[in-house]
Design an enzyme around this catalytic site. Structure first.
Site, PDB file in Angstrom:
ATOM      1  N   HIS A 110      43.594  82.824  46.025  1.00 45.51           N
ATOM      2  CA  HIS A 110      44.562  83.361  46.979  1.00 45.51           C
ATOM      3  C   HIS A 110      45.895  83.466  46.223  1.00 45.51           C
ATOM      4  CE1 HIS A 110      47.310  83.243  50.451  1.00 45.51           C
ATOM      5  NE2 HIS A 110      46.285  83.561  51.218  1.00 45.51           N
ATOM      6  N   GLN A 135      40.586  76.464  52.707  1.00 44.55           N
ATOM      7  CA  GLN A 135      39.435  76.987  53.465  1.00 44.55           C
ATOM      8  C   GLN A 135      38.273  76.009  53.474  1.00 44.55           C
ATOM      9  OE1 GLN A 135      39.412  79.781  55.229  1.00 44.55           O
ATOM     10  NE2 GLN A 135      41.186  80.880  54.446  1.00 44.55           N
TER      11      GLN A 135
HETATM   12  C1  LIG Z   1      42.371  79.885  49.991  1.00 45.15           C
HETATM   13  C2  LIG Z   1      43.746  79.920  50.551  1.00 45.15           C
HETATM   14  N1  LIG Z   1      44.740  79.334  49.874  1.00 45.15           N
HETATM   15  C3  LIG Z   1      45.998  79.313  50.337  1.00 45.15           C
HETATM   16  C4  LIG Z   1      46.311  79.906  51.524  1.00 45.15           C
HETATM   17  C5  LIG Z   1      47.732  79.860  51.995  1.00 45.15           C
HETATM   18  O1  LIG Z   1      47.852  79.184  53.211  1.00 45.15           O
HETATM   19  P1  LIG Z   1      49.270  79.180  53.936  1.00 45.15           P
HETATM   20  O2  LIG Z   1      49.589  80.632  54.189  1.00 45.15           O
HETATM   21  O3  LIG Z   1      49.060  78.431  55.200  1.00 45.15           O
HETATM   22  O4  LIG Z   1      50.226  78.568  53.006  1.00 45.15           O
HETATM   23  C6  LIG Z   1      45.324  80.560  52.260  1.00 45.15           C
HETATM   24  C7  LIG Z   1      45.644  81.278  53.505  1.00 45.15           C
HETATM   25  O5  LIG Z   1      45.027  82.256  53.843  1.00 45.15           O
HETATM   26  C8  LIG Z   1      44.005  80.544  51.766  1.00 45.15           C
HETATM   27  O6  LIG Z   1      43.003  81.127  52.430  1.00 45.15           O
END
Ligand SMILES: Cc1ncc(COP(=O)(O)O)c(C=O)c1O
Length: 444
Positions: free
Chosen positions: A153, A233
């Site tokens: 991500h 996740q």
């Molecule tokens: C694998 C992964 N990492 C990090 C994030 C970031 O999460 P947040 O937007 O709550 O910081 C997400 C959000 O979709 C995610 O799916």
């Protein structure tokens, strides 16, 4: 004063069944939003939990009770409300620590989300440049490497790119196989003695892949690199024990695990947090302050500058209770069943290509796909998403904050259906029926 002195704990009720499992129809009644009707009275089919999960009444009540009965700032007042608020906030830390098997409650740092938790580590590493010898483990510069994977991500990619820009270290990554898994063939060439940190996702938000944590941790340890696991996740969907995982840091986010927005967690090994430089400066993270310099509080407070997300932490504590009462094994089993069913059913849709592992082995419930039209050209996921939405089916379309994955598989974007503890086979059927409608609309 303890939490118990401060107030009675809310009555906990669960749809868990003796011997494991739960009644999903009963569980759905805990989530008021799932009863909503949209677009001329169609039942909502919510298949976007990987973006954000829905919240049970217990979480909504906990936040409301906090504001109605106990609201005050934490760690600084001596009046009754300040003590109750502090007890509630710290009790949430206890619950989160127990939920992930943390050896110590002080190893749990509250952040605003996963992104902030990951940035915290990355900024602490560059702040180590001006810290004392105790922070040696975190220092990096030209000649050092940061290793990630191609399925990250953006929240576990951009902070490391920025760290490399600040320090002169180089970014390297593990590539992907055609079926959406990490290509571990040359992992020893990618993670070398130059690696200072290896940061990777546990379960991909776009591919659904669950990565082999032990393989990467073993290699990182062998070369003396720190490990960071993006568990955004995985913590919401499977039992997690940080000791068994063997990583050094773990990041996750409240809103994907039936908790509120605005709260996340960085777990770190006690001995590492004890010598890690802070990220943000401000109130409550200090020990002694003069006009010239400051010394810092012990963890976790060193990493929680300013007034924290109190109500949100209380809500996260209630979410952790909710998940614990249902049972993380039961949740994982339920979602595995839904995911396997979805993969089978989607395979019957003509012109549909899954982007990610095609079977439910080592895979979670985020299922991305592209749909091809009669002229053999992909239908744009935005059109697919909009037509599904008209039928009350909420999916996510786009690059899912993992654009390099789309580049790797040669697609501009995907449509993603994602499941949680309250998803049903009936919702998968509605999706497949909806895709039939999309195909008819485009005459394919
Ligand atoms: C694998 C992964 N990492 C990090 C994030 C970031 O999460 P947040 O937007 O709550 O910081 C997400 C959000 O979709 C995610 O799916």
């Amino acid at each position: 004063m303890t939490m118990t002195d401060a107030m009675p704990s809310p009555t906990r009720r669960t749809a868990a069944q003796p011997g494991g499992g739960y009644d999903v129809d009963q569980v759905r009644k805990d989530f008021p939003i799932l009863a909503r009707r949209v677009h001329d009275g169609r039942p909502l089919v919510y298949l976007d939990s990987a973006a954000s999960s829905q919240k049970p009444t217990a979480v909504l009540d906990a936040e409301r009770d906090y504001y109605e009965l106990h609201n005050a700032n934490v760690h600084r007042g001596i009046h009754v409300l300040a003590e109750e608020a502090t007890a509630l906030y710290e009790s949430a830390r206890d619950r989160v620590a127990a939920f992930i098997g943390a050896p110590g409650r002080d190893e749990v740092v509250f952040t605003k989300n996963s992104s902030e938790a990951l940035n915290l580590v990355a900024y602490a590493m560059s702040n180590a440049a001006t810290a004392g010898p105790e922070a040696e483990r975190f220092r990096l510069g030209p000649g050092d490497e940061v290793v990630i994977t191609e399925m990250e991500h953006h929240s576990n990619l951009v902070p490391w790119q920025m760290l490399c820009q600040r320090t002169g270290a180089a970014l390297r990554w593990i590539g992907l196989t055609d079926d959406g898994r990490l290509d571990l063939a040359d992992v020893e060439k990618v993670i070398t003695e130059r690696a200072k940190v290896v940061s990777f996702v546990h379960q991909s938000n776009i591919l659904g892949t669950v990565n082999p944590v032990a393989t990467l941790v073993d290699r990182a340890r062998a070369v003396g690199a720190l490990t960071v696991l993006d568990a955004s996740q995985s913590v919401p969907h499977m039992p997690i024990d940080v000791t068994a995982l063997g990583v050094d840091f773990l990041a996750f986010t409240g809103h994907k695990m039936c908790g509120p927005t605005g709260i996340g967690v960085l777990w770190g090994r006690g001995e590492l947090l004890a010598v890690m430089p802070p990220f943000l400066g401000g109130g409550e993270m200090i020990e002694v302050v003069t006009m010239e310099a400051s010394t810092y509080a012990v963890p976790p407070h060193r990493f929680e500058a300013g007034t924290p997300m109190i109500a949100q932490a209380v809500g996260l504590g209630a979410a952790v209770d909710y998940l614990t009462d249902l049972g993380m094994d039961a949740i994982a089993a339920h979602e595995h069943d839904i995911t396997a069913y979805a993969l089978d059913q989607l395979a019957t849709v003509p012109g549909l290509r899954i982007i990610g592992p095609p079977d439910a082995v080592d895979r979670g419930g985020a299922v991305s796909f592209v749909l091809t039209g009669s002229d053999n050209r992909p239908l744009h996921p935005h059109d697919v998403g909009q037509l599904l939405d008209e039928r009350g089916i909420a999916v996510r379309v786009g690059h899912h904050c993992a654009r390099p994955v789309c580049l790797r598989y040669g697609v501009p974007a995907t449509t993603r259906a994602s499941f949680h503890l309250y998803s049903t086979r009936g919702e998968v059927d509605a999706l497949v029926e909806g895709l039939g409608h999309v195909r008819r609309f485009f005459g394919t």
